[in-house]
Motif scaffolding. Structure first.
Motif, PDB file in Angstrom:
ATOM      1  N   LEU A  61      36.684  34.247  40.935  1.00 19.77           N
ATOM      2  CA  LEU A  61      36.187  35.168  41.958  1.00 19.77           C
ATOM      3  C   LEU A  61      36.619  36.592  41.627  1.00 19.77           C
ATOM      4  N   LEU A  62      35.670  37.533  41.660  1.00 20.23           N
ATOM      5  CA  LEU A  62      35.976  38.949  41.452  1.00 20.23           C
ATOM      6  C   LEU A  62      36.057  39.682  42.786  1.00 20.23           C
ATOM      7  N   ALA A  63      35.144  39.388  43.698  1.00 18.45           N
ATOM      8  CA  ALA A  63      35.159  39.995  45.040  1.00 18.45           C
ATOM      9  C   ALA A  63      34.324  39.130  45.965  1.00 18.45           C
ATOM     10  N   PRO A  73      40.705  37.876  45.314  1.00 15.70           N
ATOM     11  CA  PRO A  73      40.110  38.077  43.988  1.00 15.70           C
ATOM     12  C   PRO A  73      41.011  37.494  42.906  1.00 15.70           C
ATOM     13  N   ASP A 105      28.440  37.792  46.651  1.00 20.67           N
ATOM     14  CA  ASP A 105      29.811  37.752  46.152  1.00 20.67           C
ATOM     15  C   ASP A 105      29.794  37.964  44.638  1.00 20.67           C
ATOM     16  N   PHE A 107      31.430  37.165  40.950  1.00 17.15           N
ATOM     17  CA  PHE A 107      32.227  36.142  40.275  1.00 17.15           C
ATOM     18  C   PHE A 107      31.799  36.067  38.820  1.00 17.15           C
TER      19      PHE A 107
END
Length: 126
Positions: A61-63, A73, A105, A107
Motif C-alpha cells: 500500500l502506498l496511500a 502506507p 487507493d 498501491f
C-alpha cells in the motif's frame, strides 16, 4: 370562425401532449442507456481487476483514501478475493482486512501468483 379556432386548439393540445410523450420516452431511453453503460463499465472494471490482481497477489500500500481509519502506507497484504465492484479484498500483515479500490487507493504489486497448471495437455493430439 369559432369552429376553426376550436379545431386549431384541439390540434395544438394533441401536439403538446404528443411532444410531452416523446420527451418522456427519450428521457426514459437515456436513463436506460446510461444504466446499461454504467453496468457494463462496472462489469469491465471487475473483470479487469480479477485478471490483473488474482487471488494471492502480494501488494504494498502506498496511500489509502479512507478518512476514518486507513491502513498505514507501506503495509503489505495479500488479495483474498475481488468483488463484483472490482474492489480488492485484502489480508494485511497488521491483521486488518480492509479492501482496496483500484483507481482510488495507491498501491504497487510486489508479486503475482504463478498461473495454475492444469493436468491436461491442451491442444494435444489424441
Amino acid at each position: 370562425m369559432q369552429n376553426a379556432n376550436a379545431s386549431r386548439n384541439r390540434k395544438q393540445n394533441r401536439s403538446k401532449t404528443k411532444r410531452k410523450q416523446i420527451k418522456k420516452h427519450v428521457k426514459d431511453y437515456k436513463k436506460w442507456s446510461d444504466d446499461m453503460f454504467n453496468s457494463n463499465r462496472d462489469r469491465y472494471h471487475a473483470e479487469y481487476a480479477r485478471r490483473h490482481y488474482p487471488v494471492g497477489t502480494k501488494i504494498r500500500l502506498l496511500a489509502m483514501n479512507d478518512p476514518y481509519d486507513p491502513v498505514p502506507p507501506g503495509t503489505i497484504g495479500t488479495v483474498t478475493c475481488v468483488d463484483d465492484a472490482g474492489q480488492l479484498h485484502m489480508d494485511w500483515q497488521n491483521g486488518r482486512t480492509l479492501a482496496l479500490v483500484p483507481g482510488v487507493d495507491s498501491f504497487e504489486v510486489l508479486e503475482r501468483p504463478a498461473p495454475a497448471k492444469s493436468g491436461k495437455n491442451r491442444g494435444a493430439a489424441r
